[in-house]
Design a protein around this motif. Structure first.
Motif, short mmCIF file in Angstrom:
data_model
loop_
_atom_site.label_atom_id
_atom_site.label_comp_id
_atom_site.label_asym_id
_atom_site.label_seq_id
_atom_site.Cartn_x
_atom_site.Cartn_y
_atom_site.Cartn_z
N SER A 112 0.83 -1.21 0.00
CA SER A 112 0.00 0.00 0.00
C SER A 112 0.86 1.25 0.00
N GLN A 141 -7.81 0.18 -0.46
CA GLN A 141 -7.98 -1.11 0.19
C GLN A 141 -9.26 -1.16 1.04
N ASP A 195 -5.73 -1.42 -4.95
CA ASP A 195 -5.10 -1.97 -3.75
C ASP A 195 -6.05 -2.97 -3.09
N GLU A 196 -5.79 -4.21 -3.31
CA GLU A 196 -6.63 -5.29 -2.78
C GLU A 196 -8.11 -4.98 -2.94
MG LIG Z 1 -2.15 -2.60 2.16
#
Ligand SMILES: [Mg+2]
Ligand SMILES: Nc1ncnc2c1ncn2[C@@H]1O[C@H](COP(=O)(O)OP(=O)(O)OP(=O)(O)O)[C@@H](O)[C@H]1O
Lengths: 313, 349, 285
Positions: B64, B118, B200-201
């Motif tokens: 991240s 995320q 991000d994810e």
């Molecule tokens: Mg992360």
């Protein structure tokens, strides 16, 4: 939403009821006979008994309490002993300076506190931030009446820019009356800006690191817009609460400040009532001011509905 | 001076035509007093035009922070302390995002590079409708009227397959499920047709069926729009599904980058090898009761970013470690066609 | 709400001194207290010594802070006034603590009391502090004791609120529930577990109440509804200087500065203590 409003409304009524009861108790814990105290040492027993009857003091407490509640519901706060008029009228006649004084003070306080608090949080840890924190603490330590006297010394006596005291007499124009309010409003505004500044800073610190603020930045918008539109609006609820609270505190600040500047407002009325033991007036003023506080808080709860969609459900 | 400024950026020549983004030896630290958390400590990675680079790594490996560095959205006190982030703009010029003035960065965010965060539950502002938040982005970058922006926002919601898009536009985030919010985030990120999407994810917080739908959606969108994707995940199954290339991160560094087939076929870093062994293999790992899956976790822990070992950061856990590894940090070296490894002993793998 | 361990005393003092603002605040308030305590030794004149020839003299080498309308030395009076101002503030704080903690514990522990007490706390907070104090003093009759009692009542709800909230949390903690299940008497649980965990927040809040009470006392005295005007407190000194604004400004300036310094240093101490004792409360407030 209806549930939220009802809940707040009930909460407000409950607090109001307790407030009324507390006021009733305070005024009645006075040691000795209020009638005797009011009439002074020269009063005859017959005079005292007459006054007791007039005030309803010869009745049992429960009866007095119920009578008091009944009068309140009718909007009757009783009769002033010294002013020879109903308490409601005495209060109404002095409402104007107090109202404007409170309004201007809160405007001045917010005008100082909001930008400074926001910027201070935005630049946290910098010299500016430290200066703001120090200043806020300093401002919170100044007695408003003292600041009022200093302002009079400088701006009224030395520089002559503003009148020293009073409200310009009964025929004064609105502008003249306003000019009498400048110094007291500044004195109160500066002192109360401290609390709002600290709260604004703290709530901004809370939201500035929130994920949606980062999302706003990721859209490519300028910092001003990120801070005001996305962060500050989320910080607004606690800040509004404090502004409301301050507005209520200002009413009591007004008690002192009105004395400093000899403004014929509610505060002045309270002080003279205390000095003359005019219990109905003290009682009425207490009730009205506490009611204003409770109402302001209720108003802010209702404002939340406008700001926060989550409350609307 | 002026002549130098108006000349084509000298950086342009340094980046191959097919590369959209290249981070070179990027260092991002969180500095508090005398201590520095070296969250990103020498990341080198390359995203090619129209392709997906998956970045994998354990929690805390700096994925991240790397993506936030690229967007220059690091939270205080994070700072890019060294390295370059070369980015090829749509018009072909190459800029270094690590040092680009904030003002130019703003024109890039959202328009050139968009990011999906995320945290889908908290990344939307609770006080504005979903439509307002998408329209805000559109109108920041394009001279559209409210009405036109609204139409585009609705199309975006339809694109990410949100039913009743028109109605959804006027809803607030709290009226939506996590999966819906993540779709809104994707719609938001795509609404200005970015050249590069950093995700991000994007699916970690979602349940498996929605996860599959969203991956499917992103793959399709990439094909249709032709954008490049930097896809962060710690799920190797997702990698196999979506990526063209993979970069593996460990303790703030990229330890291996390779085309996805090459990496799965023959990892050239012991850490990657360990990671691949962690993938549950139902046939191999079926426990006696037939229900629980056995994992083969790598023994040991990720070193603290506050106190990284001097040599190879993986040395303390590495089965192939030799004394040399603990004294000197290996560089990222070629280990096959398009294959880079940060291991002295990659030949052995 | 984990148990807050009580920092051992020697380490606490060193920690306190390491924090600059806390150390400064502490130094200033202690200096003021020392001046007040040693007033007879420090003050160059008796606080009530009249000297008509020297009335309304500006500050000078003889009269550091000037003289008032009766020729009394403002410097000496300011030092002596500190005794009363500090005493009133401290006594009101102690009184507020006693009422507040008792009410808060009762509300937190006894469900039935809670409904009533919580409502009273809310309603009490609906009165602006000075106004409530004025009303109480008016009802009880003005005197030093009533001012202390009134201010104690005014500030007690703030403490009660904190104590109640924490008690509600602590009573649900597993080890407290276990203690209750084992039949440990309620009052023992209160003192053993609850109060011990509350030492820090109470100390912090008490410091602030001390500061507010001093400010409020000054206001009451200034209005002439507090302690009698003949007794020198910083508030009454400013009140008597009011007529001489523009003529003898030192009469108001110096006692005001004394109030500001005391309140400011107390707030610095309160802030510092909050940071030090309870990192969870460190809300940058
Ligand atoms: Mg992360
Ligand atoms: N704001 C911050 N302040 C200090 N350290 C930070 C901050 N943000 C991240 N870090 C540190 O940087 C390191 C890398 O964090 P990062 O969030 O990039 O990990 P990640 O690879 O994304 O992990 P995950 O898979 O859990 O999302 C972590 O050790 C984290 O503690």
């Amino acid at each position: 939403m209806t549930r939220y409003i009802l809940q707040r409304l009930l909460g407000m009524l409950a607090v109001m009821f307790t407030v009324v009861t507390i006021v009733f108790i305070i005024v009645r814990i006075a040691p000795g006979d209020p009638a005797a105290v009011m009439l002074g040492p020269d009063a005859t027993p017959a005079d005292i008994a007459a006054l007791r009857a007039r005030l309803g003091l010869d009745q049992p407490l429960v009866v007095q309490y119920l009578f008091f509640l009944g009068q309140l519901i009718k909007g009757d706060l009783g009769q002033s002993i010294f002013l020879d008029m109903p308490v409601t009228r005495a209060l109404a006649e002095r409402a104007e300076p107090t109202f404007f004084l409170t309004l201007f003070s809160i405007l001045i306080a917010s005008a100082i506190a909001l930008p400074v608090g926001i910027l201070s949080a935005y630049k946290r840890g910098t010299l500016f931030d430290q200066a703001v924190t120090t200043f806020a603490m300093f401002a919170a330590s100044i007695p408003s009446f003292w600041l009022g006297l200093v302002l009079i010394q400088v701006f009224a006596v030395r520089l002559g820019w503003f009148p020293v005291a009073g409200y310009g007499g009964p025929d004064a124009s609105f502008l003249t009356r306003l000019s009498h309010l400048v110094l007291p409003a500044v004195a109160l505004g500066v002192v109360s800006s401290a609390l709002i500044t600290r709260f604004t800073r703290a709530s901004m610190l809370d939201v500035l690191n929130d994920d949606y603020v980062r999302t706003a930045r990721s859209k490519g918008m300028g910092e001003f817009r990120v801070v005001m539109r996305h962060a500050f609006k989320n910080a607004l609820i606690p800040v509004l609460t404090v502004i409301g609270l301050t507005a209520a505190l200002l009413v009591s600040g007004a008690v002192v400040t009105e004395t400093v500047f000899s403004l014929p407002g509610v505060g002045n009325l309270v002080v003279s009532a205390v000095l003359r033991r005019d219990y109905p007036v003290i009682q009425g003023a207490l009730l009205v001011i506490a009611a204003i506080y409770v109402l302001i808080n209720f108003g802010i709860d209702m404002l939340y509905i406008l700001i926060d969609p989550r409350v609307r459900y | 001076m002026a002549a130098v400024l108006s000349a084509p950026s000298p950086l342009t020549a340094t980046l191959p035509e097919d590369v959209v983004l290249r981070a070179e030896d990027l260092h991002t630290h969180f500095i508090v007093g005398e201590r520095a958390a070296k969250s990103v400590d020498g990341v080198t990675l390359t995203v090619r035009r129209g392709e997906t680079l998956a970045v994998v790594g354990e929690s805390g490996s700096g994925k991240s922070v790397t993506s936030l560095s690229i967007m220059r959205l690091l939270a205080h006190p994070g700072r890019i302390v060294a390295g370059k982030i070369l980015y090829r703009m749509r018009d072909g010029t190459v800029v270094d995002l690590a040092t680009l003035p904030e003002k130019r960065m703003r024109a890039i965010r959202g328009k050139e590079i968009a990011m999906i965060f995320q945290e889908p539950m908290t990344s939307l502002n609770p006080l504005y409708t979903v439509g307002d938040q998408i329209m805000e982005m559109i109108r920041l970058h394009e001279p559209l009227s409210r009405h036109e922006a609204r139409r585009r926002a609705r199309q975006m919601l339809e694109l990410v397959e949100i039913p009743a898009a028109e109605k959804r536009l006027d809803q607030y985030p709290h009226e939506m499920s996590g999966g819906m919010r993540q779709r809104v985030m994707i719609a938001l990120a795509l609404s200005c047709n970015p050249a590069l999407l950093i995700a991000d994810e994007p699916t970690t917080a979602l349940d498996v069926t929605i996860q599959a739908q969203i991956l499917d959606l992103m793959r399709r969108l990439q094909r249709d729009i032709g954008m490049s994707i930097l896809f962060i995940t710690h799920n190797l199954g997702v990698v196999a599904e979506i990526a063209h290339e993979v970069a593996v991160m460990y303790a703030g560094r990229v330890v291996e980058q390779a085309p996805v087939e090459a990496l799965f076929a023959r990892p050239r870093h012991p850490y990657t090898k360990g990671l691949l062994a962690c993938i549950p293999n139902p046939e191999r790992d079926r426990a006696a009761d037939g229900a629980r899956l056995m994992l083969n976790p790598i023994p040991g822990n990720v070193p603290s970013v506050l106190n990284l070992p001097p040599g190879c950061t993986y040395a303390p856990r590495c089965p192939l470690v030799e004394p040399h590894c603990e004294g000197e940090a290996p560089g990222l070296v070629p280990a096959g066609p398009g294959h880079l490894s940060r291991c002295f002993r990659h030949e052995l793998l | 709400m984990a148990a807050v361990s009580i920092t051992p005393a020697p380490r606490l003092t060193t920690l306190m001194l390491q924090r600059k603002t806390l150390a400064i605040g502490l130094a200033v308030i202690l200096a003021i207290a020392l001046f007040a305590l040693l007033a007879p030794l420090i003050a160059p004149y008796a606080p009530n010594k009249l000297s008509i020839v020297n009335r309304l003299k500006p500050p000078s080498g003889t009269y550091f802070f000037g003289t008032d309308e009766f020729g009394r030395d403002i410097f000496s009076r300011t030092i002596y006034a500190g005794r009363l101002s500090l005493t009133v503030g401290a006594a009101a704080t102690v009184f507020a603590c006693v009422i507040g903690i008792t009410l808060g514990l009762a509300a937190g522990f006894f469900r039935r009391a809670d409904a009533v007490i919580a409502r009273i706390i809310d309603a009490m907070m609906a009165f602006p502090d000075i106004l409530l104090a004025i009303a109480l003093v008016a009802a009880l009759g003005p005197s030093l004791t009533t001012v202390i009692v009134a201010l104690g009542i005014v500030y007690a709800p703030r403490l009660a609120r904190i104590v109640r909230a924490s008690t509600l949390v602590i009573r649900e903690l597993p080890y407290v529930e276990a203690a209750r299940a084992l039949g440990v008497p309620t009052w023992r649980i209160m003192t053993r577990h609850v109060l011990r965990n509350l030492v820090s927040p109470i100390l912090v809040q008490a410091t602030f109440i001390f500061a507010y009470a001093m400010l409020a006392e000054a206001s009451l005295s200034f209005l002439g509804v507090g302690v009698s005007p003949e007794i020198p407190t910083w508030g009454t000194m400013i009140a008597s200087g009011r007529q001489y604004v523009g003529q003898a400004d030192w009469m108001t300036i110096f006692p005001g500065v004394a109030i500001i310094l005391s309140v400011l240093s107390l707030q610095l101490v309160g802030d510092g203590l909050r940071d030090l004792l309870d990192p969870r409360l460190r809300k940058d407030l």
